[in-house]
Enzyme design. Structure first.
Site, PDB file in Angstrom:
ATOM      1  N   SER A  38       1.090  -1.669  -0.395  1.00  0.00           N
ATOM      2  CA  SER A  38       0.086  -0.034  -0.001  1.00  0.00           C
ATOM      3  C   SER A  38       0.418   1.193   0.773  1.00  0.00           C
ATOM      4  O   SER A  38       0.876   2.261  -1.036  1.00  0.00           O
ATOM      5  CB  SER A  38      -0.752  -0.008   1.283  1.00  0.00           C
ATOM      6  OG  SER A  38      -1.857  -0.983   1.307  1.00  0.00           O
ATOM      7  N   ASP A  92      -6.710  -8.366   4.524  1.00  0.00           N
ATOM      8  CA  ASP A  92      -5.553  -8.708   3.535  1.00  0.00           C
ATOM      9  C   ASP A  92      -5.355 -10.388   3.720  1.00  0.00           C
ATOM     10  O   ASP A  92      -5.347 -11.294   3.900  1.00  0.00           O
ATOM     11  CB  ASP A  92      -5.383  -8.523   3.020  1.00  0.00           C
ATOM     12  CG  ASP A  92      -5.652  -7.042   1.473  1.00  0.00           C
ATOM     13  OD1 ASP A  92      -6.727  -7.358   1.451  1.00  0.00           O
ATOM     14  OD2 ASP A  92      -5.147  -6.417   1.295  1.00  0.00           O
ATOM     15  N   ARG A 140      -2.700 -14.287  -2.147  1.00  0.00           N
ATOM     16  CA  ARG A 140      -3.110 -14.831  -0.901  1.00  0.00           C
ATOM     17  C   ARG A 140      -3.405 -15.470  -0.729  1.00  0.00           C
ATOM     18  O   ARG A 140      -3.241 -16.023   0.752  1.00  0.00           O
ATOM     19  CB  ARG A 140      -4.115 -13.977  -0.535  1.00  0.00           C
ATOM     20  CG  ARG A 140      -3.180 -12.041  -0.405  1.00  0.00           C
ATOM     21  CD  ARG A 140      -3.497 -11.488   0.646  1.00  0.00           C
ATOM     22  NE  ARG A 140      -3.246 -10.023   0.100  1.00  0.00           N
ATOM     23  CZ  ARG A 140      -1.582  -9.956   0.323  1.00  0.00           C
ATOM     24  NH1 ARG A 140      -0.970  -9.940   1.121  1.00  0.00           N
ATOM     25  NH2 ARG A 140      -1.420  -8.489  -0.252  1.00  0.00           N
TER      26      ARG A 140
HETATM   27  O1  LIG Z   1      -5.493   0.878  -0.127  1.00  0.00           O
HETATM   28  C1  LIG Z   1      -5.184   0.175   0.051  1.00  0.00           C
HETATM   29  O2  LIG Z   1      -3.300  -0.003  -0.334  1.00  0.00           O
HETATM   30  C2  LIG Z   1      -5.461  -1.222  -0.054  1.00  0.00           C
HETATM   31  C3  LIG Z   1      -7.024  -1.607   0.657  1.00  0.00           C
HETATM   32  C4  LIG Z   1      -7.762  -2.759   0.404  1.00  0.00           C
HETATM   33  O3  LIG Z   1      -8.816  -3.119   0.239  1.00  0.00           O
HETATM   34  P1  LIG Z   1     -10.328  -2.100  -0.067  1.00  0.00           P
HETATM   35  O4  LIG Z   1      -9.739  -1.023  -0.470  1.00  0.00           O
HETATM   36  O5  LIG Z   1     -10.772  -2.470  -1.301  1.00  0.00           O
HETATM   37  O6  LIG Z   1     -10.889  -2.875   0.972  1.00  0.00           O
HETATM   38  C5  LIG Z   1      -5.946  -3.877   0.634  1.00  0.00           C
HETATM   39  O7  LIG Z   1      -7.590  -4.786   0.617  1.00  0.00           O
HETATM   40  C6  LIG Z   1      -5.954  -3.748  -0.951  1.00  0.00           C
HETATM   41  O8  LIG Z   1      -5.294  -5.242  -0.579  1.00  0.00           O
HETATM   42  C7  LIG Z   1      -4.487  -2.715  -0.227  1.00  0.00           C
HETATM   43  C1  LIG Z   2      -7.147  -7.094  -2.057  1.00  0.00           C
HETATM   44  C2  LIG Z   2      -5.276  -6.848  -2.372  1.00  0.00           C
HETATM   45  O1  LIG Z   2      -5.002  -6.229  -3.706  1.00  0.00           O
HETATM   46  P1  LIG Z   2      -6.339  -5.202  -4.139  1.00  0.00           P
HETATM   47  O2  LIG Z   2      -6.782  -5.424  -4.001  1.00  0.00           O
HETATM   48  O3  LIG Z   2      -5.112  -4.592  -4.888  1.00  0.00           O
HETATM   49  O4  LIG Z   2      -5.315  -6.301  -5.907  1.00  0.00           O
HETATM   50  C3  LIG Z   2      -3.988  -7.941  -1.680  1.00  0.00           C
HETATM   51  O5  LIG Z   2      -3.475  -7.737  -2.133  1.00  0.00           O
HETATM   52  O6  LIG Z   2      -4.320  -9.158  -1.181  1.00  0.00           O
END
Ligand SMILES: O=C(O)C1=C[C@@H](OP(=O)(O)O)[C@@H](O)[C@H](O)C1
Ligand SMILES: C=C(OP(=O)(O)O)C(=O)O
Length: 456
Positions: A40, A339, A413
């Site tokens: 992120s 996640d 994952r």
């Molecule tokens: O903002 C981010 O970096 C992320 C937000 C999450 O998704 P959502 O915004 O769909 O919950 C997460 O599942 C993803 O791996 C990374």
């Molecule tokens: C949900 C994930 O990533 P993204 O939404 O960026 O594909 C993840 O890394 O588990």
């Protein structure tokens, strides 16, 4: 064995032959490792570098496929992106109004974060761009981002059915500032609106009922924007951003990704005799839901040398094999461990009693339907479980048979979680494809082997 995945439309990645793998019952895991940089934070560091004036130096950048696609998109939109060494990158920004329309479609591969944040970035600029990705990303909902962005003035020139990828957006340098309450807890939606708000006249406000990871807000402040964050209700936040700031390049040192650390961490908990230390793990409280849950389950996780580095809490985690017990995981904890549910389900398979994970509807719109993929994988490995609505209930046991091949559905994952399960199983676990692990944790296999895991 070699099989071919379903056609991957835009991405070069994912259209090769599937790469199956097997994890076998392993001896005690031991060692000290640093998992790669947080995904992120890595995406955001590149995107803020694109908007900033000057050169942003990023160290510890995750060099996974998802982030590399974001780096390419930043270059296509006008930044000069240079790799100086492993994890060491420089982004010479295009500046507030300097973004240019890319000549070719932007391919985000498997990454929801990359594509959704970049749609927001483009929305507030006088730029037209086409967004695309692989077969998994083409199935994921984009309307959640398009709804607020169209309210701000972005035009959807073209899209696949249901507002899905591939889609073309025409941004506007006359974006309207809005106040938006996110309908689901999503840092990606929040971040897309805030990034669009960079180009808007006036104050853009995002309200979230459940606080989600706050890396965008932190980075806005770090790059010099005027951003205010206040509590909202019991678990939520209100974020207000003044439009048209001048962002100034600032160094970013990316801490180790807690979502990647989760895999060796759970492996150490379930493989008898293990003693593993994970260094420099980001401990942002909006990312530590898994650690909270595992501690409640009786896990031996010692938080050592907690400190602040580059504006984030980080710590070393010493993890030892533990007798776990089942717990209730409340729905309001989901954003802080969204996640990590697949690998928590693996820990739960070895816990005494039932672990009830509540309120998992968002798992259905990830790289795969993770609720279904986890349930199918547990079934293939002989783990008792039940899906009731959006809840997952796993009944643990002292021994888990294993099996497979577990279907990973282009989801990194799912692949890593079931390989971890294999390490403590009776007969081992095979998964159908490990290629997508490269999206977030390219060094997973050698790092796990280095700790003593038997995976091939
Ligand atoms: O903002 C981010 O970096 C992320 C937000 C999450 O998704 P959502 O915004 O769909 O919950 C997460 O599942 C993803 O791996 C990374
Ligand atoms: C949900 C994930 O990533 P993204 O939404 O960026 O594909 C993840 O890394 O588990």
């Amino acid at each position: 064995m070699s099989a071919t995945r379903s056609a991957a439309p835009a991405s070069g990645h994912g259209d090769g032959p599937a790469q199956p793998a097997t994890a076998l019952r392993s001896p005690a895991l031991s060692g000290r490792v640093r998992v790669p940089g947080d995904k992120s934070v890595s995406h955001r560091a590149l995107i803020f570098g694109l908007f900033a004036e000057g050169i942003t130096r990023i160290t510890g950048l995750l060099e996974g496929e998802d982030v590399l696609n974001t780096a390419k998109a930043c270059a296509a939109l006008g930044a000069r992106v240079t790799r100086r060494g492993p994890g060491d990158w420089e982004v010479e920004g295009a500046g507030a109004d300097g973004l240019s329309s890319p000549a070719a479609p932007l391919d985000f591969g498997n990454s929801g974060t990359g594509v959704r944040l970049m749609m927001g970035a483009v929305a507030g600029q006088d730029v037209t761009a086409t967004f695309d990705g692989d077969a998994s990303l083409r199935r994921r909902p984009m309307k959640r981002v398009l709804d607020p962005l169209t309210a701000m003035g972005v035009e959807i020139v073209d899209s696949a059915e249901g507002g899905r990828l591939p889609l073309t957006l025409r941004g506007s340098d006359k974006t309207k500032a809005i106040t938006y309450e996110t309908p689901m807890p999503s840092a990606q939606v929040k971040s897309a609106v805030l990034l669009a708000g960079l180009g808007a006249l006036g104050e853009t406000v995002v309200i979230e009922r459940e606080a989600t990871r706050d890396h965008t807000e932190r980075m806005l402040a770090h790059f010099g924007a005027d951003v205010r964050v206040e509590p909202h209700g019991t678990h939520g936040r209100r974020i207000a951003l003044k439009g048209r700031p001048t962002l100034v390049a600032a160094p970013v040192d990316v801490p180790a990704d807690p979502s990647s650390a989760a895999f060796p961490l759970v492996a150490a908990l379930i493989v008898p005799g293990s003693d593993v230390t994970l260094t420099d793990v980001m401990m942002n409280p909006l990312r530590t839901g898994l650690i909270t849950t595992l501690l409640e389950m009786g896990a031996s996780i010692e938080v050592v040398a907690e400190r602040t580095e580059g504006g984030e809490r980080v710590a070393d985690l010493r993890v030892r094999h533990s007798r776990l017990k089942g717990v209730e995981v409340p729905p309001e904890r989901a954003p802080a461990m969204i996640d990590e549910y697949p690998v928590l389900a693996v820990a739960a398979a070895f816990a005494e009693g039932v672990t009830a994970m509540r309120g998992l509807s968002e798992l259905r719109v990830k790289e795969s339907d993770r609720l279904a993929a986890v349930a199918d994988g547990l079934a293939a490995c002989g783990v008792a479980h039940e899906v009731v609505g959006d809840d997952l209930l796993v009944t643990g046991a002292a021994t888990v048979k294993g099996g497979g091949p577990v279907a990973t559905h282009m989801d990194h994952r799912i692949a890593m979680s079931f390989l971890v399960l294999g390490l403590a199983s009776e007969e081992g676990v095979s998964v159908d494809d490990v290629a997508f692990i490269a999206t977030s944790f390219p060094t997973f296999m050698p790092m796990m082997r280095g700790l003593g895991a038997v995976i091939s």
